[in-house]
Design a protein around this motif. Structure first.
Motif, mmCIF file in Angstrom:
data_model
loop_
_atom_site.group_PDB
_atom_site.id
_atom_site.type_symbol
_atom_site.label_atom_id
_atom_site.label_comp_id
_atom_site.label_asym_id
_atom_site.label_seq_id
_atom_site.Cartn_x
_atom_site.Cartn_y
_atom_site.Cartn_z
ATOM 1 N N ALA A 1 0.792 -1.094 -0.061
ATOM 2 C CA ALA A 1 0.052 0.016 -0.028
ATOM 3 C C ALA A 1 0.861 1.292 -0.015
ATOM 4 C CB ALA A 1 -0.972 0.085 1.167
ATOM 5 N N ARG A 2 0.292 2.340 -0.353
ATOM 6 C CA ARG A 2 1.012 3.741 -0.465
ATOM 7 C C ARG A 2 1.237 4.338 0.978
ATOM 8 N NH1 ARG A 2 0.903 6.544 -5.747
ATOM 9 N NH2 ARG A 2 1.414 4.717 -7.284
ATOM 10 N N PRO A 3 2.261 5.007 1.104
ATOM 11 C CA PRO A 3 2.150 5.987 2.133
ATOM 12 C C PRO A 3 1.395 7.078 2.327
ATOM 13 C CG PRO A 3 4.138 6.108 1.032
ATOM 14 C CD PRO A 3 3.396 5.217 0.062
ATOM 15 N N ALA A 4 0.945 7.536 3.349
ATOM 16 C CA ALA A 4 0.244 8.792 3.234
ATOM 17 C C ALA A 4 0.881 9.717 2.749
ATOM 18 C CB ALA A 4 -0.441 8.974 4.521
ATOM 19 N N GLU A 5 0.550 10.737 2.079
ATOM 20 C CA GLU A 5 1.453 11.811 1.350
ATOM 21 C C GLU A 5 1.092 13.194 1.990
ATOM 22 O OE1 GLU A 5 1.705 12.506 -3.085
ATOM 23 O OE2 GLU A 5 0.299 10.857 -2.978
ATOM 24 N N TRP A 6 1.977 14.000 2.322
ATOM 25 C CA TRP A 6 1.805 15.550 2.876
ATOM 26 C C TRP A 6 2.800 16.292 2.255
ATOM 27 C CZ3 TRP A 6 -1.417 17.429 6.273
ATOM 28 C CH2 TRP A 6 -1.149 18.754 7.021
ATOM 29 N N HIS A 7 2.175 17.251 1.358
ATOM 30 C CA HIS A 7 3.056 18.299 0.651
ATOM 31 C C HIS A 7 2.135 19.237 0.222
ATOM 32 C CE1 HIS A 7 1.927 16.482 -3.259
ATOM 33 N NE2 HIS A 7 2.527 15.164 -2.429
ATOM 34 N N SER A 8 2.634 20.412 -0.375
ATOM 35 C CA SER A 8 1.656 21.425 -0.775
ATOM 36 C C SER A 8 0.641 21.320 -1.711
ATOM 37 C CB SER A 8 2.566 22.655 -1.359
ATOM 38 O OG SER A 8 3.401 22.143 -2.447
ATOM 39 N N GLY A 9 0.945 20.160 -2.545
ATOM 40 C CA GLY A 9 0.023 19.699 -3.654
ATOM 41 C C GLY A 9 -1.104 18.810 -3.267
ATOM 42 N N VAL A 10 -1.327 18.475 -1.686
ATOM 43 C CA VAL A 10 -2.315 17.658 -1.389
ATOM 44 C C VAL A 10 -3.477 18.458 -1.075
ATOM 45 C CG1 VAL A 10 -2.841 16.120 0.646
ATOM 46 C CG2 VAL A 10 -0.507 15.817 -0.455
ATOM 47 N N THR A 11 -4.663 17.942 -1.324
ATOM 48 C CA THR A 11 -5.880 18.533 -1.439
ATOM 49 C C THR A 11 -6.144 18.873 0.138
ATOM 50 O OG1 THR A 11 -7.116 16.775 -1.234
ATOM 51 C CG2 THR A 11 -6.942 17.636 -3.212
ATOM 52 N N ALA A 12 -7.205 20.066 0.375
ATOM 53 C CA ALA A 12 -7.481 20.640 1.763
ATOM 54 C C ALA A 12 -8.130 19.205 2.519
ATOM 55 C CB ALA A 12 -8.309 21.691 1.708
ATOM 56 N N THR A 13 -8.898 18.346 1.789
ATOM 57 C CA THR A 13 -9.654 17.464 2.369
ATOM 58 C C THR A 13 -8.700 16.016 2.778
ATOM 59 O OG1 THR A 13 -10.992 17.654 0.475
ATOM 60 C CG2 THR A 13 -11.450 15.890 1.710
ATOM 61 N N GLU A 14 -7.830 15.865 1.954
ATOM 62 C CA GLU A 14 -6.794 14.938 2.134
ATOM 63 C C GLU A 14 -5.854 15.360 3.383
ATOM 64 O OE1 GLU A 14 -7.132 11.966 0.829
ATOM 65 O OE2 GLU A 14 -5.571 11.102 1.744
ATOM 66 N N ARG A 15 -5.500 16.564 3.509
ATOM 67 C CA ARG A 15 -4.767 16.864 4.609
ATOM 68 C C ARG A 15 -5.531 16.793 5.809
ATOM 69 N NH1 ARG A 15 -2.867 21.393 1.787
ATOM 70 N NH2 ARG A 15 -4.078 23.001 3.068
ATOM 71 N N ARG A 16 -6.717 17.156 5.904
ATOM 72 C CA ARG A 16 -7.616 17.180 7.183
ATOM 73 C C ARG A 16 -7.668 15.599 7.303
ATOM 74 N NH1 ARG A 16 -12.864 18.346 6.556
ATOM 75 N NH2 ARG A 16 -12.751 16.383 5.693
ATOM 76 N N ARG A 17 -7.656 14.864 6.620
ATOM 77 C CA ARG A 17 -7.808 13.270 6.697
ATOM 78 C C ARG A 17 -6.507 12.823 7.421
ATOM 79 N NH1 ARG A 17 -7.246 8.971 2.059
ATOM 80 N NH2 ARG A 17 -7.497 7.124 3.395
ATOM 81 N N LEU A 18 -5.537 13.105 6.668
ATOM 82 C CA LEU A 18 -3.978 12.651 7.202
ATOM 83 C C LEU A 18 -3.857 13.228 8.702
ATOM 84 C CD1 LEU A 18 -1.316 11.371 6.737
ATOM 85 C CD2 LEU A 18 -0.537 13.210 5.536
ATOM 86 N N TRP A 19 -4.236 14.328 8.980
ATOM 87 C CA TRP A 19 -3.707 14.876 10.150
ATOM 88 C C TRP A 19 -4.628 14.055 11.075
ATOM 89 C CZ3 TRP A 19 -5.447 17.583 14.639
ATOM 90 C CH2 TRP A 19 -4.491 18.387 15.075
ATOM 91 N N ARG A 20 -5.880 14.137 10.849
ATOM 92 C CA ARG A 20 -6.414 13.263 11.923
ATOM 93 C C ARG A 20 -6.060 11.784 12.134
ATOM 94 N NH1 ARG A 20 -11.688 14.071 14.551
ATOM 95 N NH2 ARG A 20 -11.830 15.920 13.924
#
Ligand code: ADP
Ligand code: ZN
Length: 720
Positions: free
Chosen positions: A259-278
């Motif tokens: 499986a892929r790692p979770a990604e965090w950078h400026s190109g990641v959508t706001a939705t995805e950022r919130r999900r990752l943070w949580r």
């Protein structure tokens, strides 16, 4: 209770606990003047206020409380970088909708059916969905990405081409299986991986420098440490320079762990950022691959931090909170009690010295993996070439490129200069076009049909007539940028397919990454690139690297000029011949083949280079043998910056007490940026001196005028 908010107040404020109480670390909403702001309960209140006047915490947000180790990390990082704590908290709470309760949302994905009528905007929507790789997206994200109104998307839903559905907002990330597809390590890799696995198993802090040429298998080796971390049920973080966060890396992890790692950078959508943070805070994301700001994610149980390409300059945040993510990664690991791994083919001198002095462990990977060999390196002396004024490719380099084209292999021409020409000059009067807001020359970007200031980003059209003498039609470009080099290449190799890789030529990080993937698959014969090509891409067909001007980085007066040139040219050269059976060649064009740095690059005796560089720094008392801090004062008023600078320089008693010296004020190398005049002071201290405390005391003595800004840069990397 004491609450720290992200507002620039500089201190923790007292509030009354809400009904039901709250605990240190809780995310809360508090009233501040007429507003409501977010904050974190930092500890007990200071007291001493009239309890009746104390305002109350309004509510506790539904988010995992900030862990004590995170609060400690932010406090230490703030102390080290002399950044106000609220600014550190901002870095650590960049989660959109942090306080919202988990909820469902409406998402969209392709159904796989073509709509009966396919207009151009509709096609853009389908393309955008395809680019998300099947992941569901929200209406707002989709219409923004496709550049259409939401009615176009809704129309596609009606037409049956897009499915609209409800989904829980934040899903856990798919689990990774450390044993999914193990790799058989070879040679040095075996012992290196064993050492890193042992470091993870030791469950305590350590830092290891993992050094090995490009292609030696550093990634494979540190992924072993990640595997061990996963087996122990802890979370792993790998930091990469943003541009190296390509699908190549993600796909590699997927191949290995299923499986892929979770990604965090400026190109990641706001939705995805919130999900990752949580999910990170709940331990539902086991492996995060991210750019430098991923360091501030609220890991529940961090067991490993890897900093790949640790020498990379993009780890230094140059705006706002000035921190070096590599150093902060080591700090975070030491607080979490977990290992940090710094990987590079060309480590920073700081890390090299730390390893030499035993503070870091060091692991070396000797050769390239398998049959792939390091490229041959040769200098091309440009002095006898007598190239015409608008040509930069020597005969020898041109012949090598031709041979590659004939064999169906790729060549990379490296020139670390964006745009068409760095200088535009009037042939009638000699005037050079400068920026109106900065003391910098404007760089012609023909692709954008404008002149651009690389300092502040201001642009203007290319004038017909000279702004100084008024003569028309005599404005001429001087010197090459990648766009101009592309012209020469098109002219010399008309049959070749040419790709120019420069950060400004792509609208988005994704577009750039797609281009990189296309090149890797053979979509170009000649690649022309700036330093973005030096970073971690695998181009299997690439067998020739031509460095157009190796002297470019050596001209500045920067402390790190030699180190940077060495790293950059060796990294770029390392792009050649990465696959077995194709030996790479690197040809380095220079006017000073006898320069010690150029000789070190060609000779390949890296340890000798580091030793000599380290010795020079030691003698000069420069980092890492001494400490530096840059103070930049800026104001629209030129007299004001110099006066304040001089006042600071005079009030140097707190610095003298720790044996530190202050230099300046001097105009910063770029003395005016965005209309603000800038002066710089440089403070130099001994290695063990308590620099931060002395700086804070020193600066606090001087009252700063309102229009003046002061920024402290601890361990400055660039001297702009
Ligand atoms: P680095 O990170 O040092 O540049 P990589 O880990 O990317 O090196 O390795 C270079 C290439 O060699 C990659 O394609 C990688 O998959 C391959 N490779 C390295 N070691 C092994 C191994 N032990 N078994 C199989 N492939 C390997
Ligand atoms: Zn400018």
């Amino acid at each position: 209770m004491g609450v720290l908010t992200t507002e620039p107040l500089g201190r923790v404020l007292d509030y009354r606990a809400p009904e039901g109480g709250c605990d240190p670390g809780d995310y809360v909403v508090v009233p501040l003047g007429p507003r409501r702001v977010m904050g974190v309960v930092w500890g007990p209140g200071e007291g001493g206020f009239d309890a009746a006047k104390l305002r109350g915490i309004e509510r506790v947000l539904d988010a995992a409380p900030m862990r004590e180790e995170m609060r400690l990390f932010l406090a230490r990082a703030a102390d080290y970088t002399l950044t106000p704590l609220p600014a550190m908290l901002r870095l650590a709470s960049r989660a959109p909708g942090l306080g919202e309760p988990p909820a469902v949302r409406r998402v969209y994905r392709a159904s796989g059916h073509e709509p009966a009528r396919l207009t151009e905007p509709r096609q853009r929507v389908l393309d955008a969905l395809a680019a998300y790789g099947g992941a569901p997206v929200t209406l707002a994200e989709l219409s923004a990405e496709a550049g259409v109104t939401s009615s176009v998307v809704k129309g596609l839903v009606k037409a049956g081409a897009i499915v609209e559905e409800e989904a829980p907002r934040d899903l856990p990330y798919p689990p990774l299986d450390p044993g999914a597809a193990p790799v058989r390590l070879e040679g040095d890799q075996v012992a290196a991986a064993e050492a890193l696995v042992a470091a993870v198993a030791a469950d305590s802090y350590s830092t290891t420098l993992l050094k090995g040429v490009t292609g030696s298998g550093k990634t494979e080796v540190y992924l072993e440490a990640v595997a061990e971390c996963l087996r122990r049920g802890r979370q792993a973080l790998v930091l990469l320079p943003e541009i190296a966060l390509t699908s190549e890396f993600l796909a590699r992890v997927e191949a290995r762990f299923g499986a892929r790692p979770a990604e965090w950078h400026s190109g990641v959508t706001a939705t995805e950022r919130r999900r990752l943070w949580r999910m990170v805070s709940e331990g539902q994301a086991q492996f995060v691959a991210g750019a430098r700001s991923a360091l501030f994610l609220p890991f529940r149980d961090l067991g490993l931090v890897v900093v790949d390409e640790e020498h990379d300059t993009s780890y230094k945040q140059e705006e706002g909170a000035l921190y070096n993510a590599r150093d902060m990664a080591v700090l975070r690991a030491s607080i979490c009690g977990c290992p940090a791994v710094l990987a590079s083919a060309t480590p920073s001198l700081e890390s090299w010295v730390n390893a030499a002095q035993g503070r870091y462990a060091r692991l070396d990977l000797g050769a390239r993996f398998g049959a792939a060999e390091l490229p041959e390196m040769h200098a091309i002396d440009l002095r006898p070439e007598k190239l015409p004024a608008n040509r930069w490719i020597s005969e020898a380099l041109a012949r090598s490129v031709e041979a590659r084209i004939a064999r169906g292999e790729q060549s990379l021409l490296f020139l670390n200069r964006r745009g068409y020409a760095p200088v535009t000059i009037c042939r009638a009067c000699g005037h050079q076009i400068g920026c109106d807001h900065c003391d910098a020359r404007m760089v012609e970007h023909r692709f954008q049909k404008r002149l651009v200031c690389h300092q502040c980003g201001a642009t203007k059209p290319m004038p017909e007539a000279c702004p100084s003498c008024g003569v028309e039609g005599r404005m001429a470009p001087v010197g090459p940028g990648v766009e101009r080099l592309a012209e020469e290449v098109a002219d010399r190799f008309p049959q070749a397919r040419v790709a120019v890789l420069s950060s400004d030529l792509f609208g988005s990080a994704r577009a750039l990454k797609e281009q990189i993937a296309a090149i890797a698959e053979g979509g170009a014969d000649i690649i022309i690139g700036t330093q973005i090509v030096a970073k971690g891409h695998n181009f299997p067909l690439l067998t020739l690297v031509g460095v157009i001007d190796a002297d470019l980085g050596l001209q500045g007066s920067d402390l790190r000029a030699a180190e940077r040139t060495f790293q950059l040219v060796r990294q770029v050269a390392g792009r050649a011949g990465r696959s077995a059976g194709r030996r790479g060649v690197a040809l380095v064009q220079t006017c000073q083949p006898e320069h010690p740095v150029i000789r070190a690059i060609l000779g390949g005796d890296e340890e000798a280079f580091w030793r000599a560089e380290a010795e020079e720094r030691r003698v000069a008392g420069m980092p890492p043998y001494g400490r530096l801090a840059g103070i930049i004062l800026s104001s629209p008023d030129v007299a004001q910056v110099f006066e304040t600078g001089a006042e600071l320089a005079r009030a140097d008693a707190p610095l003298r007490r720790i044996g530190a010296q202050v230099f300046g004020p001097a105009p910063a190398p770029i003395a005016r940026v965005r209309g603000r005049h800038r002066v710089r002071l440089l403070v130099k201290a001994g290695k063990g001196a308590p620099l931060q405390a002395a700086l804070a005391e020193w600066i606090a003595q001087v009252k700063l005028p309102a229009a003046l800004r002061l920024a402290v840069d601890i361990d400055p990397q660039s001297f702009l």
